[in-house]
Scaffold this active site. Structure first.
Site, PDB file in Angstrom:
ATOM      1  N   GLU A  54       7.331  -8.820 -33.050  1.00 18.16           N
ATOM      2  CA  GLU A  54       8.795  -8.937 -33.189  1.00 18.16           C
ATOM      3  C   GLU A  54       9.154  -8.232 -34.490  1.00 18.16           C
ATOM      4  O   GLU A  54       9.022  -8.802 -35.572  1.00 18.16           O
ATOM      5  CB  GLU A  54       9.202 -10.412 -33.217  1.00 18.16           C
ATOM      6  CG  GLU A  54       8.983 -11.135 -31.898  1.00 18.16           C
ATOM      7  CD  GLU A  54       9.936 -10.682 -30.790  1.00 18.16           C
ATOM      8  OE1 GLU A  54      11.020 -10.162 -31.116  1.00 18.16           O
ATOM      9  OE2 GLU A  54       9.589 -10.838 -29.614  1.00 18.16           O
ATOM     10  N   CYS A  81      17.098  -9.600 -38.662  1.00 16.58           N
ATOM     11  CA  CYS A  81      16.547  -8.411 -37.988  1.00 16.58           C
ATOM     12  C   CYS A  81      17.541  -7.769 -37.033  1.00 16.58           C
ATOM     13  O   CYS A  81      17.473  -6.578 -36.773  1.00 16.58           O
ATOM     14  CB  CYS A  81      15.275  -8.784 -37.249  1.00 16.58           C
ATOM     15  SG  CYS A  81      15.527 -10.090 -36.055  1.00 16.58           S
TER      16      CYS A  81
HETATM   17  P1  NAD Z   1       6.542  -8.359 -43.681  1.00 18.49           P
HETATM   18  O1  NAD Z   1       6.039  -7.500 -42.598  1.00 18.49           O
HETATM   19  O2  NAD Z   1       6.497  -7.846 -45.065  1.00 18.49           O
HETATM   20  O3  NAD Z   1       5.748  -9.742 -43.730  1.00 18.49           O
HETATM   21  C1  NAD Z   1       5.511 -10.517 -42.555  1.00 18.49           C
HETATM   22  C2  NAD Z   1       4.144 -11.206 -42.639  1.00 18.49           C
HETATM   23  O4  NAD Z   1       3.123 -10.229 -42.772  1.00 18.49           O
HETATM   24  C3  NAD Z   1       3.970 -12.183 -43.790  1.00 18.49           C
HETATM   25  O5  NAD Z   1       3.425 -13.385 -43.263  1.00 18.49           O
HETATM   26  C4  NAD Z   1       2.969 -11.517 -44.717  1.00 18.49           C
HETATM   27  O6  NAD Z   1       2.092 -12.451 -45.296  1.00 18.49           O
HETATM   28  C5  NAD Z   1       2.197 -10.601 -43.789  1.00 18.49           C
HETATM   29  N1  NAD Z   1       1.716  -9.379 -44.458  1.00 18.49           N
HETATM   30  C6  NAD Z   1       2.333  -8.668 -45.423  1.00 18.49           C
HETATM   31  N2  NAD Z   1       1.587  -7.598 -45.769  1.00 18.49           N
HETATM   32  C7  NAD Z   1       0.472  -7.648 -45.010  1.00 18.49           C
HETATM   33  C8  NAD Z   1      -0.693  -6.827 -44.892  1.00 18.49           C
HETATM   34  N3  NAD Z   1      -0.852  -5.733 -45.628  1.00 18.49           N
HETATM   35  N4  NAD Z   1      -1.626  -7.189 -43.996  1.00 18.49           N
HETATM   36  C9  NAD Z   1      -1.478  -8.267 -43.236  1.00 18.49           C
HETATM   37  N5  NAD Z   1      -0.389  -9.075 -43.285  1.00 18.49           N
HETATM   38  C10 NAD Z   1       0.560  -8.782 -44.162  1.00 18.49           C
HETATM   39  O7  NAD Z   1       8.022  -8.735 -43.247  1.00 18.49           O
HETATM   40  P2  NAD Z   1       9.105  -9.508 -44.069  1.00 18.49           P
HETATM   41  O8  NAD Z   1       9.596  -8.704 -45.206  1.00 18.49           O
HETATM   42  O9  NAD Z   1       8.598 -10.873 -44.346  1.00 18.49           O
HETATM   43  O10 NAD Z   1      10.279  -9.640 -42.970  1.00 18.49           O
HETATM   44  C11 NAD Z   1      11.267  -8.672 -42.841  1.00 18.49           C
HETATM   45  C12 NAD Z   1      11.019  -7.807 -41.636  1.00 18.49           C
HETATM   46  O11 NAD Z   1      10.818  -8.610 -40.502  1.00 18.49           O
HETATM   47  C13 NAD Z   1      12.218  -6.930 -41.318  1.00 18.49           C
HETATM   48  O12 NAD Z   1      11.780  -5.661 -40.939  1.00 18.49           O
HETATM   49  C14 NAD Z   1      12.865  -7.635 -40.143  1.00 18.49           C
HETATM   50  O13 NAD Z   1      13.625  -6.807 -39.310  1.00 18.49           O
HETATM   51  C15 NAD Z   1      11.678  -8.198 -39.444  1.00 18.49           C
HETATM   52  N6  NAD Z   1      12.046  -9.350 -38.633  1.00 18.49           N
HETATM   53  C16 NAD Z   1      12.011  -9.244 -37.290  1.00 18.49           C
HETATM   54  C17 NAD Z   1      12.410 -10.310 -36.506  1.00 18.49           C
HETATM   55  C18 NAD Z   1      12.399 -10.234 -35.008  1.00 18.49           C
HETATM   56  O14 NAD Z   1      12.533 -11.274 -34.390  1.00 18.49           O
HETATM   57  N7  NAD Z   1      12.252  -9.062 -34.407  1.00 18.49           N
HETATM   58  C19 NAD Z   1      12.812 -11.491 -37.109  1.00 18.49           C
HETATM   59  C20 NAD Z   1      12.814 -11.565 -38.483  1.00 18.49           C
HETATM   60  C21 NAD Z   1      12.423 -10.491 -39.244  1.00 18.49           C
END
Ligand code: NAD
Length: 504
Positions: free
Chosen positions: A213, A247
């Protein structure tokens, strides 16, 4: 014990529970869903405070967009769970008429769910509800970026859910990386496109199915033929909920040239109606989650002309609801997902140029269009590939549990909400259950291939035929009376025939 060993131990314990079959009965699953309902009620007050601490979000907004939303998903699941769990019988053809053919929903197994920080409960618990419904065991990792919300979730999940089957693991990137080294039966990830790719690579190692997502830029088209005042209100609301950290928030607007000045005027007035003349004083307008995101957003303010807002406060991570005109097309404002309360607005004369622009970018999670022109809406529907098309509103498609939610291309893989969440954690096993009798009919398929009529009869009975001249479908069961006669003769008169009911 190292982090990886600890997490592996949890996974093994959940596997043992899963293998015991404890999650299979309806009574167990509905029991855990009831616990979720009680948990949401119990955590409410502490959770509102935690989200206030993380993002200064108004409790009413947290309730409507996060807790109540999840509660509604839960209520829908409780209502339908029995039906979802039932075998689904499928239509069979003439040759399979006496067979049973059906889809048997079986849980995928032990799964991991990565939540995101912007709607902490919704983005962790909604998938978990689907996993519980499906009969999976699950590890949930809330996002470390909203630490207060994560701590409250850990406390209540541990207190209410069966620890033999459901665990909550808090932690940052190290924990996320360690979780990705483990083999799961499904990975459900909510987050950015860049981390989504890391997740997909890790999953590919073990051919693990994934739900991604993700995010991206959600475009809005405002036609000249629409109610501009209502469009302005709905877009501003969609952009300012959670200070744009959504998002599916409108990312940028393409407005018809004739209406752009009115649209901006109306938006300005709706910002004042919702948040007052100085939104910084409003308790209804949230703050940016952390300094990194604050600085990132602040730097976007110079990528165009500020028409409304533009003020910031570093100490409180405040960014005013801001409208930017004439955005530079190759700037970060127009190439990266904004994920904050900044709205670039561009003008167009010919909608074809807008469709061309959107099509030249990655496929969005949602495309919004405001118009009374059915032809234009139809063009957007047919020309723009997006996870969802939302016509004349923003965000509200989320409230329809029968509309699966998810992206396409770079905005994500897989769908959830309502039954789609159950399906995401379920393998729908195809089952064909044949009686062991009637072997004389089945004899048609076995060698020796000594009689052409046998094969022709079999093709006529069991195979679909495309009709090359009409293209209208398949001419099935083209059984001539001669063939039918031969079939009966074959079934009943063949030496050793089982047609009379004997098994052989
Ligand atoms: P992110 O991708 O930075 O982090 C999400 C998760 O990934 C966290 O749990 C983090 O611990 C983990 N993570 C971070 N770096 C990592 C790595 N190198 N390796 C493995 N895991 C890692 O996202 P965010 O900043 O927390 O959220 C914002 C993003 O999420 C935006 O792009 C938004 O559009 C998207 N989002 C999508 C939805 C949806 O339903 N489609 C909902 C909410 C947010």
């Amino acid at each position: 014990m190292s982090l990886a060993e600890e997490l592996n131990k949890i996974r093994d314990e959940l596997q043992t529970s899963f293998d015991s079959g404890v999650t299979m009965p309806y009574e167990y699953r509905i029991g855990q869903l009831k616990k979720c309902a009680a948990m949401i009620k119990a955590m409410e007050k502490e959770y509102f405070e935690a989200v206030q601490k993380d993002m200064k979000k108004h409790p009413a907004e947290t309730n409507g967009t996060d807790l109540k939303f999840t509660e509604s998903d839960l209520g829908y699941a409780m209502k339908h769970l029995k039906g979802w769990m039932a075998d689904q019988y499928v239509k069979t053809d003439l040759v399979n008429k006496i067979d049973q053919a059906y889809l048997c929903p079986e849980p995928k197994g032990v799964v991991v769910i990565f939540g995101a920080w912007n709607y902490p409960v919704q983005l962790a618990l909604s998938p978990l509800i689907g996993a519980i419904c499906a009969g999976c065991c699950a590890v949930v990792k809330p996002s470390e970026v909203a630490p207060s919300s994560s701590a409250v979730m850990k406390k209540y999940f541990d207190l209410f859910l069966d620890p033999l089957c459901y665990r909550t693991v808090e932690g940052g990137v190290d924990t996320a990386k360690a979780l990705l080294t483990i083999t799961w039966d499904h990975i459900f990830f909510t987050g950015s496109v860049s981390v989504g790719k890391i997740v997909a690579k890790a999953a590919a190692e073990n051919l693990t199915p994934v739900t991604l997502e993700l995010g991206g830029k959600c475009p809005v088209i405002v036609d000249e033929n629409t109610n501009i005042d209502t469009a302005a209100k709905r877009i501003i609301w969609g952009k300012c909920v959670n200070a744009g950290q959504t998002c599916i928030a409108p990312d940028y607007v393409y407005c018809h040239k004739k209406q752009i000045a009115t649209l901006i005027e109306k938006m300005k007035s709706h910002i004042a109606d919702m948040y007052g003349e100085d939104p910084q004083q409003s308790d209804c307008f949230a703050r940016i989650i952390n300094k990194t995101h604050f600085n990132r957003l602040k730097s976007l303010l110079s990528d165009g002309t500020i028409a409304v807002g533009g003020t910031t406060d570093e100490d409180t991570h405040y960014i005013a609801p801001t409208i930017i005109t004439n955005p530079v097309l190759d700037s970060k404002l127009m190439t990266d997902e904004i994920f904050g309360p900044i709205l670039p607005i561009l003008e167009y004369e010919d909608v074809q140029s807008v469709l061309k622009y959107i099509r030249s970018k990655q496929k969005p999670l949602v495309c919004y269009v405001f118009s009374n022109n059915a032809k234009l809406i139809d063009q957007v529907k047919k020309r723009v590939s997006a996870g969802t098309l939302d016509v004349n509103d923003c965000l509200m498609h989320m409230m329809v549990p029968t509309l699966p939610f998810g992206g396409v291309g770079h905005s994500g893989i897989g769908k959830y909400h309502g039954k789609a969440t159950f399906d995401e954690f379920t393998h729908h096993k195809s089952v064909l259950h044949k009686p062991i009798g009637m072997e004389s009919v089945n004899n048609l398929r076995y060698p020796p291939y000594d009689a052409e009529w046998k094969q022709n009869l079999m093709y006529s009975l069991a195979y679909y035929k495309p009709n090359a001249s009409t293209g209208t479908g398949f001419a099935k069961y083209a059984v001539t009376s001669t063939m039918a006669g031969a079939a009966f003769a074959y079934a009943y008169a063949w030496p050793g025939s089982g047609a009379s009911g004997g098994s052989q």
